[in-house]
Design a protein around this motif. Structure first.
Motif, mmCIF file in Angstrom:
data_model
loop_
_atom_site.group_PDB
_atom_site.id
_atom_site.type_symbol
_atom_site.label_atom_id
_atom_site.label_comp_id
_atom_site.label_asym_id
_atom_site.label_seq_id
_atom_site.Cartn_x
_atom_site.Cartn_y
_atom_site.Cartn_z
ATOM 1 N N GLY A 18 70.566 91.350 8.274
ATOM 2 C CA GLY A 18 69.304 91.957 8.687
ATOM 3 C C GLY A 18 68.306 90.954 9.203
ATOM 4 O O GLY A 18 67.582 91.228 10.143
ATOM 5 N N VAL A 22 67.057 91.664 12.768
ATOM 6 C CA VAL A 22 65.739 92.298 12.715
ATOM 7 C C VAL A 22 64.710 91.409 13.408
ATOM 8 O O VAL A 22 63.895 91.878 14.200
ATOM 9 C CB VAL A 22 65.320 92.595 11.261
ATOM 10 N N GLU A 23 64.757 90.109 13.142
ATOM 11 C CA GLU A 23 63.802 89.185 13.753
ATOM 12 C C GLU A 23 63.931 89.195 15.274
ATOM 13 O O GLU A 23 62.941 89.196 15.995
ATOM 14 C CB GLU A 23 64.029 87.766 13.218
ATOM 15 N N SER A 157 71.630 100.401 12.328
ATOM 16 C CA SER A 157 70.496 99.506 12.082
ATOM 17 C C SER A 157 69.231 100.287 11.759
ATOM 18 O O SER A 157 68.429 99.867 10.926
ATOM 19 C CB SER A 157 70.269 98.612 13.298
ATOM 20 N N ARG A 160 69.779 101.393 8.140
ATOM 21 C CA ARG A 160 69.703 100.323 7.136
ATOM 22 C C ARG A 160 68.352 99.615 7.093
ATOM 23 O O ARG A 160 67.868 99.277 6.014
ATOM 24 C CB ARG A 160 70.809 99.280 7.397
ATOM 25 N N PHE A 161 67.774 99.370 8.279
ATOM 26 C CA PHE A 161 66.577 98.529 8.330
ATOM 27 C C PHE A 161 65.321 99.289 8.729
ATOM 28 O O PHE A 161 64.231 98.722 8.711
ATOM 29 C CB PHE A 161 66.789 97.366 9.307
ATOM 30 N N LEU A 163 64.258 100.317 11.682
ATOM 31 C CA LEU A 163 63.593 99.725 12.849
ATOM 32 C C LEU A 163 63.101 100.830 13.774
ATOM 33 O O LEU A 163 63.885 101.442 14.492
ATOM 34 C CB LEU A 163 64.566 98.815 13.608
#
Length: 195
Positions: A18, A22-23, A157, A160-161, A163
Motif C-alpha cells: 500500500g 498509495v503514495e 485498491s 483495500r486502501f 483511494l
C-alpha cells in the motif's frame, strides 16, 4: 524469456504494502483519475433526460472506433501467474482502440476482432457482472477494461486502501427501486468494491 511469475509476485508485493502504490497514486492530493466507470446501458433508467455525456456509453465508444482489439488483461494475467485467478473471464477480454491497439497487436498482446465479437464481449461482461472501466479522457478513449472484482488491481485498491481518486465513478447516480427491493442484500454482496 519474460519471467511472468516473478514479475507478478513483485507487482503483488508493490500493491499489497500500500505504501508505494498509495503514495504514487494518491499521496499528493491527486484529483485527476486514471480511469472512469461506464455503466451497462440497460442499467440506465429509460426516462427522458438531458443527454450530455454520451461518451460514457460503452456501445457508442465501440461503434465510433475504427478498429477493435481484444487484449490481454494485465490484472488477470498477473493473477494467473500468482495462482490467484478465480474467475472464468478470459485473459484476452479487454477492448482497445486506436494506436494503443496496434501496439498490442505488434507485441502479441492482443488480436484484432470485429465489432460483433466486441459486442459479444460486452454482453459477456454484463452477464458476469464485470465493471466497464475506460481511460479518463474527454474523447477518443483508448480502452475499455472488463474488470472482475477478484483480479482487477484498480477495484482491489479502492477496496483495500479506499483511494477515492483512483477511479472516476459513473456520472450516473444509482437509485433504489423500493417497489422491487425486498432487502435481500444481493446488491451489497455483488458490489465489486464492497461500498
Amino acid at each position: 524469456g519474460v519471467e511472468f511469475p516473478r514479475i507478478a509476485r513483485m507487482f503483488k508485493e508493490y500493491l499489497a504494502a500500500g505504501g508505494g502504490f498509495v503514495e504514487a497514486n494518491a499521496g499528493h492530493g491527486e484529483r485527476v483519475s486514471v480511469m472512469r466507470t461506464i455503466p451497462h446501458l440497460d442499467a440506465l433508467a429509460d426516462t427522458p433526460h438531458v443527454e450530455v455525456l454520451d461518451h460514457e456509453k460503452a456501445g457508442e465508444l465501440l461503434e465510433r472506433a475504427e478498429g477493435v482489439i481484444a487484449g490481454t488483461c494485465s490484472c488477470r494475467h498477473e493473477k494467473l501467474h500468482l495462482g490467484e485467478k478465480r474467475c472464468d473471464v478470459p485473459l484476452a477480454a479487454c477492448l482497445s482502440f486506436g494506436t494503443e491497439a496496434s501496439f498490442q497487436v505488434r507485441r502479441g498482446l492482443g488480436r484484432t476482432i470485429g465489432k460483433q465479437e466486441a459486442r459479444e464481449l460486452l454482453a459477456m461482461a454484463k452477464e458476469q457482472r464485470l465493471v466497464l472501466n475506460a481511460d479518463n479522457v474527454r474523447k477518443d478513449a483508448g480502452f475499455i477494461c472488463l474488470c472482475c472484482s477478484c483480479c482487477c488491481n484498480v477495484l482491489g485498491s479502492i477496496r483495500r486502501f479506499g483511494l477515492p481518486n483512483l477511479l472516476v465513478t459513473s456520472r450516473f447516480i444509482a437509485e433504489l427501486d423500493s417497489s422491487r427491493c425486498n432487502g435481500c442484500g444481493a446488491c451489497a454482496a455483488a458490489c465489486p468494491i464492497e461500498a
